[in-house]
Design a protein around this motif. Structure first.
Motif, PDB file in Angstrom:
ATOM      1  N   VAL A 108       6.087   1.680 -14.627  1.00 28.73           N
ATOM      2  CA  VAL A 108       5.832   2.281 -13.313  1.00 28.73           C
ATOM      3  C   VAL A 108       5.762   1.195 -12.244  1.00 28.73           C
ATOM      4  CG1 VAL A 108       4.286   3.759 -11.964  1.00 28.73           C
ATOM      5  CG2 VAL A 108       4.479   4.110 -14.433  1.00 28.73           C
ATOM      6  N   ARG A 109       6.505   1.413 -11.122  1.00 33.60           N
ATOM      7  CA  ARG A 109       6.365   0.569  -9.921  1.00 33.60           C
ATOM      8  C   ARG A 109       5.391   1.268  -8.983  1.00 33.60           C
ATOM      9  NH1 ARG A 109       8.787  -1.050  -5.935  1.00 33.60           N
ATOM     10  NH2 ARG A 109       8.726  -3.315  -6.073  1.00 33.60           N
ATOM     11  N   GLY A 110       4.526   0.529  -8.344  1.00 37.68           N
ATOM     12  CA  GLY A 110       3.581   1.112  -7.397  1.00 37.68           C
ATOM     13  C   GLY A 110       4.118   0.994  -5.975  1.00 37.68           C
ATOM     14  N   HIS A 111       4.130   2.121  -5.250  1.00 39.91           N
ATOM     15  CA  HIS A 111       4.682   2.144  -3.886  1.00 39.91           C
ATOM     16  C   HIS A 111       3.845   3.102  -3.052  1.00 39.91           C
ATOM     17  CE1 HIS A 111       7.815   2.219  -0.760  1.00 39.91           C
ATOM     18  NE2 HIS A 111       7.681   3.529  -0.734  1.00 39.91           N
ATOM     19  N   THR A 112       3.161   2.661  -2.084  1.00 41.53           N
ATOM     20  CA  THR A 112       2.982   1.339  -1.536  1.00 41.53           C
ATOM     21  C   THR A 112       1.575   1.265  -0.967  1.00 41.53           C
ATOM     22  OG1 THR A 112       3.781  -0.260   0.117  1.00 41.53           O
ATOM     23  CG2 THR A 112       4.087   2.053   0.645  1.00 41.53           C
ATOM     24  N   LEU A 113       0.992   0.066  -0.861  1.00 43.43           N
ATOM     25  CA  LEU A 113      -0.429  -0.050  -0.507  1.00 43.43           C
ATOM     26  C   LEU A 113      -0.668  -0.095   0.999  1.00 43.43           C
ATOM     27  CD1 LEU A 113      -1.248  -2.625  -3.317  1.00 43.43           C
ATOM     28  CD2 LEU A 113      -2.098  -0.281  -3.205  1.00 43.43           C
ATOM     29  N   VAL A 114       0.060  -0.937   1.718  1.00 50.51           N
ATOM     30  CA  VAL A 114      -0.186  -1.103   3.153  1.00 50.51           C
ATOM     31  C   VAL A 114       1.134  -0.898   3.893  1.00 50.51           C
ATOM     32  CG1 VAL A 114      -1.077  -2.632   4.955  1.00 50.51           C
ATOM     33  CG2 VAL A 114      -2.033  -2.758   2.637  1.00 50.51           C
ATOM     34  N   TRP A 115       1.205   0.190   4.651  1.00 47.40           N
ATOM     35  CA  TRP A 115       2.442   0.591   5.347  1.00 47.40           C
ATOM     36  C   TRP A 115       2.048   1.335   6.601  1.00 47.40           C
ATOM     37  CZ3 TRP A 115       6.052   5.165   3.647  1.00 47.40           C
ATOM     38  CH2 TRP A 115       7.293   5.067   4.299  1.00 47.40           C
ATOM     39  N   HIS A 116       2.818   1.148   7.665  1.00 47.24           N
ATOM     40  CA  HIS A 116       2.485   1.818   8.930  1.00 47.24           C
ATOM     41  C   HIS A 116       2.763   3.316   8.890  1.00 47.24           C
ATOM     42  CE1 HIS A 116       6.813   1.085   9.235  1.00 47.24           C
ATOM     43  NE2 HIS A 116       6.835   2.157   9.997  1.00 47.24           N
ATOM     44  N   SER A 117       3.606   3.749   7.935  1.00 49.44           N
ATOM     45  CA  SER A 117       4.022   5.157   7.907  1.00 49.44           C
ATOM     46  C   SER A 117       3.228   5.909   6.845  1.00 49.44           C
ATOM     47  CB  SER A 117       5.515   5.218   7.605  1.00 49.44           C
ATOM     48  OG  SER A 117       5.984   6.537   7.658  1.00 49.44           O
ATOM     49  N   GLN A 118       3.229   7.246   6.952  1.00 49.04           N
ATOM     50  CA  GLN A 118       2.460   8.083   6.024  1.00 49.04           C
ATOM     51  C   GLN A 118       1.025   7.553   5.894  1.00 49.04           C
ATOM     52  OE1 GLN A 118       6.031   8.177   3.324  1.00 49.04           O
ATOM     53  NE2 GLN A 118       5.208  10.184   2.782  1.00 49.04           N
ATOM     54  N   LEU A 119       0.504   7.220   7.077  1.00 47.69           N
ATOM     55  CA  LEU A 119      -0.841   6.655   7.196  1.00 47.69           C
ATOM     56  C   LEU A 119      -1.731   7.716   7.842  1.00 47.69           C
ATOM     57  CD1 LEU A 119      -2.218   3.831   6.833  1.00 47.69           C
ATOM     58  CD2 LEU A 119      -1.634   3.386   9.221  1.00 47.69           C
ATOM     59  N   PRO A 120      -2.844   8.078   7.221  1.00 48.28           N
ATOM     60  CA  PRO A 120      -3.696   9.111   7.824  1.00 48.28           C
ATOM     61  C   PRO A 120      -4.227   8.665   9.186  1.00 48.28           C
ATOM     62  CG  PRO A 120      -4.447   8.567   5.592  1.00 48.28           C
ATOM     63  CD  PRO A 120      -3.394   7.569   5.962  1.00 48.28           C
ATOM     64  N   SER A 121      -4.471   9.628  10.060  1.00 47.03           N
ATOM     65  CA  SER A 121      -4.885   9.270  11.423  1.00 47.03           C
ATOM     66  C   SER A 121      -6.240   8.569  11.431  1.00 47.03           C
ATOM     67  CB  SER A 121      -4.908  10.513  12.312  1.00 47.03           C
ATOM     68  OG  SER A 121      -5.698  11.503  11.693  1.00 47.03           O
ATOM     69  N   TRP A 122      -7.088   8.817  10.405  1.00 47.46           N
ATOM     70  CA  TRP A 122      -8.402   8.150  10.428  1.00 47.46           C
ATOM     71  C   TRP A 122      -8.240   6.627  10.334  1.00 47.46           C
ATOM     72  CZ3 TRP A 122     -10.020   4.943   6.529  1.00 47.46           C
ATOM     73  CH2 TRP A 122      -9.482   5.119   5.242  1.00 47.46           C
ATOM     74  N   VAL A 123      -7.177   6.172   9.680  1.00 48.49           N
ATOM     75  CA  VAL A 123      -6.976   4.722   9.556  1.00 48.49           C
ATOM     76  C   VAL A 123      -6.585   4.144  10.914  1.00 48.49           C
ATOM     77  CG1 VAL A 123      -5.741   2.893   8.358  1.00 48.49           C
ATOM     78  CG2 VAL A 123      -6.173   5.054   7.178  1.00 48.49           C
ATOM     79  N   SER A 124      -5.648   4.820  11.585  1.00 48.34           N
ATOM     80  CA  SER A 124      -5.144   4.304  12.865  1.00 48.34           C
ATOM     81  C   SER A 124      -6.244   4.239  13.916  1.00 48.34           C
ATOM     82  CB  SER A 124      -4.021   5.202  13.393  1.00 48.34           C
ATOM     83  OG  SER A 124      -3.188   5.589  12.343  1.00 48.34           O
ATOM     84  N   SER A 125      -7.261   5.055  13.778  1.00 47.32           N
ATOM     85  CA  SER A 125      -8.273   5.083  14.832  1.00 47.32           C
ATOM     86  C   SER A 125      -9.416   4.084  14.615  1.00 47.32           C
ATOM     87  CB  SER A 125      -8.842   6.505  14.958  1.00 47.32           C
ATOM     88  OG  SER A 125      -9.479   6.853  13.751  1.00 47.32           O
ATOM     89  N   LEU A 126      -9.370   3.314  13.527  1.00 49.49           N
ATOM     90  CA  LEU A 126     -10.464   2.360  13.257  1.00 49.49           C
ATOM     91  C   LEU A 126     -10.359   1.115  14.137  1.00 49.49           C
ATOM     92  CD1 LEU A 126     -10.512   2.425   9.333  1.00 49.49           C
ATOM     93  CD2 LEU A 126     -12.076   3.611  10.888  1.00 49.49           C
ATOM     94  N   GLY A 127     -11.486   0.514  14.427  1.00 53.84           N
ATOM     95  CA  GLY A 127     -11.511  -0.788  15.082  1.00 53.84           C
ATOM     96  C   GLY A 127     -11.192  -1.879  14.064  1.00 53.84           C
ATOM     97  N   ALA A 128     -10.974  -3.110  14.561  1.00 47.78           N
ATOM     98  CA  ALA A 128     -10.461  -4.186  13.707  1.00 47.78           C
ATOM     99  C   ALA A 128     -11.318  -4.429  12.465  1.00 47.78           C
ATOM    100  CB  ALA A 128     -10.340  -5.469  14.528  1.00 47.78           C
TER     101      ALA A 128
END
Ligand code: G3I
Length: 451
Positions: A108-128
């Motif tokens: 099994v290949r793992g895809h993917t851990l850190v990507w700008h797409s298919q990212l839940p909105s709660w992640v995008s709204s976090l501070g640094a």
């Protein structure tokens, strides 16, 4: 399922090694002419992207199980699928794929851990500061759940912009954490599962160009500073606007020369007929020419489920027929014989009675589940079949339908009830209900025999 539960499941599955080995042996013995076995002869894997919701389709599962030696969940391990809200991990669909692969002896290949797409909105709204913690928690959560079960992870995906600048792509990670987020992700990933190969994966980096030069500079820098990176994935989505680059092999080689493995991770090529076949052969030959190119993955089993809707970029058509591209890949891998030739074992008309058995979990209610085994006849009609299913020791079967079981310990041997007669290539199956009794591990399906 919790991380602890999955580790327990893995331990239970390890107890089924003998049955799994049988399956794997059957896989390779009957597979003299398959992509996976031909690639293994070259020391490579040959994989495909898989969608969990198609595993219950008999022809899909039969083609997957027969031809491929590695799988990549197409969407099921992405952030939106695995951590839709903070700290709540959902692994059901990804587990189905991993369990299926393991019962078939596939990697099994793992895809993917850190990507700008298919990212839940709660992640995008976090501070640094919160985002850094969330990124590391996500890596630890996923890699911990599958620790020891994934041969390579796409740790960071598509972090560079297209075009001539070689700049990083704008994303919550880039914009809030800066260039250092990639290095941090790789360091976290190494600690989370030291056995997994850690890859950077991108598209339009297949030839020598500004974008691949930027990735090259990053990998060179990582290697010089001891940042843990093991491989670079070249997605290789090709069409008439983005054909196989003439310097594809040269580009793979220059990355390999940095001291990383290279992998072709999402191969598909728009087109048809001999032109498409020639392009596929060129890609395979390029990988084989680079000793550190460890394997290839096509981005789907059949044209009908390709992400390029309406396109025909894969090796099997919508009816799972082998396309000319299939023959070209098999031949480039050194596969023996024409897979459609009646003279080849396992092919139609060879007189050998055969069948395959594939397992799918069709329902799960926590304390129990329903399993379905699909039986598919090989190239000749058959009048009966026998399949074995080995249950984890704790589990017990409370009902079985469309088959007649006999038991030896926790090994269930199932023969037809009314459904023994199958035309060449036709399928039937049996189902069963299992009480988990504390073990969520998948049963192992052994070799199918036909008469
Ligand atoms: O599951 C939902 C379904 O519930 C809903 O009804 C339907 C309506 O649109 O959407 C379904 O989700 C879709 C998902 O695929 C599963 O089919 C998404 O809309 C769709 O956007 C998603 O597309 C995936 C795409 O990545 C998303 O970026 C493709 O299947 C997948 O092949 C593609 O894969 C990417 C690699 O991860 C990275 N490299 C490029 C490659 C191709 O784009």
């Amino acid at each position: 399922m919790s991380v602890t539960m999955r580790r327990l499941s893995r331990a239970a599955i390890a107890g089924l090694v003998a049955a799994a080995a049988l399956t794997a042996a059957a896989h390779s013995a009957e597979a003299a002419d398959t992509l996976g076995s031909a690639a293994a002869g070259q020391g490579r894997y040959f994989g495909t992207a898989v969608a969990a919701n198609h595993l219950g389709e008999a022809d899909y599962a039969a083609t997957l199980d027969r031809e491929f030696s590695s799988v990549t969940p197409e969407n099921e391990m992405k952030w939106d699928a695995t951590e839709p809200s903070r700290g709540t991990f959902t692994f059901g669909s990804a587990d189905r794929i991993v369990d299926h692969a393991q019962t078939q002896g596939m990697d099994v290949r793992g895809h993917t851990l850190v990507w700008h797409s298919q990212l839940p909105s709660w992640v995008s709204s976090l501070g640094a500061s919160d985002l850094r913690t969330a990124m590391n928690d996500h890596i630890n959560g996923l890699m911990g759940h599958y620790k020891g079960e994934i041969h390579s992870w796409d740790v960071v995906n598509e972090a560079f912009q297209d075009g001539g600048s070689g700049a990083r792509r704008s994303s919550p990670f880039q914009d809030k954490l800066g260039n250092g987020f990639i290095e941090e992700a790789f360091r976290t990933a190494r600690a989370a599962d030291p056995a997994a190969k850690l890859c950077y994966n991108d598209y339009n980096t297949d030839g020598v160009n500004a974008k691949s030069n930027a990735v090259y500079a990053m990998v060179k820098d990582f290697k010089s500073r001891g940042v843990p990176i093991d491989c670079v994935g070249f997605q290789s989505h090709f069409n008439s606007n983005s054909p196989v680059p003439s310097d594809y092999r040269q580009n793979l080689q220059r990355f390999a020369d940095l001291g990383v493995d290279v992998q072709i991770t999402e191969l598909d090529i728009e087109g048809s007929g001999s032109a498409q076949a020639a392009d596929y052969a060129e890609v395979v030959e390029a990988c084989l020419a680079v000793s550190r190119c460890t394997g290839m993955t096509v981005w789907g089993v059949t044209d009908k489920y390709s992400w390029r809707s309406g396109g025909t970029p894969l090796l099997f058509d919508g009816d799972y027929n082998e396309k000319p591209a299939y023959g070209a890949v098999l031949s480039a891998l050194g596969g023996s014989g024409d897979p459609g030739d009646p003279g080849d074992p396992g092919d139609p008309g060879d007189g050998t009675l055969s069948c395959t058995a594939t397992y799918t979990r069709t329902a799960d209610w926590g304390s129990g589940y329903n399993g379905q085994v699909t039986i598919t006849a090989g190239g000749e009609p058959i009048s009966s079949w026998t399949a074995t299913v080995t249950l984890p020791a704790q589990q017990s079967v409370s009902a079985l339908w469309n088959g007649t079981p006999t038991w030896s310990g926790n090994v269930m041997t199932v023969r037809p009830s009314w459904n023994g007669t199958l035309a060449a290539g036709a399928s039937t199956g049996f189902g069963f209900t299992v009480a988990k009794n504390g073990s969520d591990a998948a049963p192992a399906v052994g070799t199918c025999t036909a008469s």
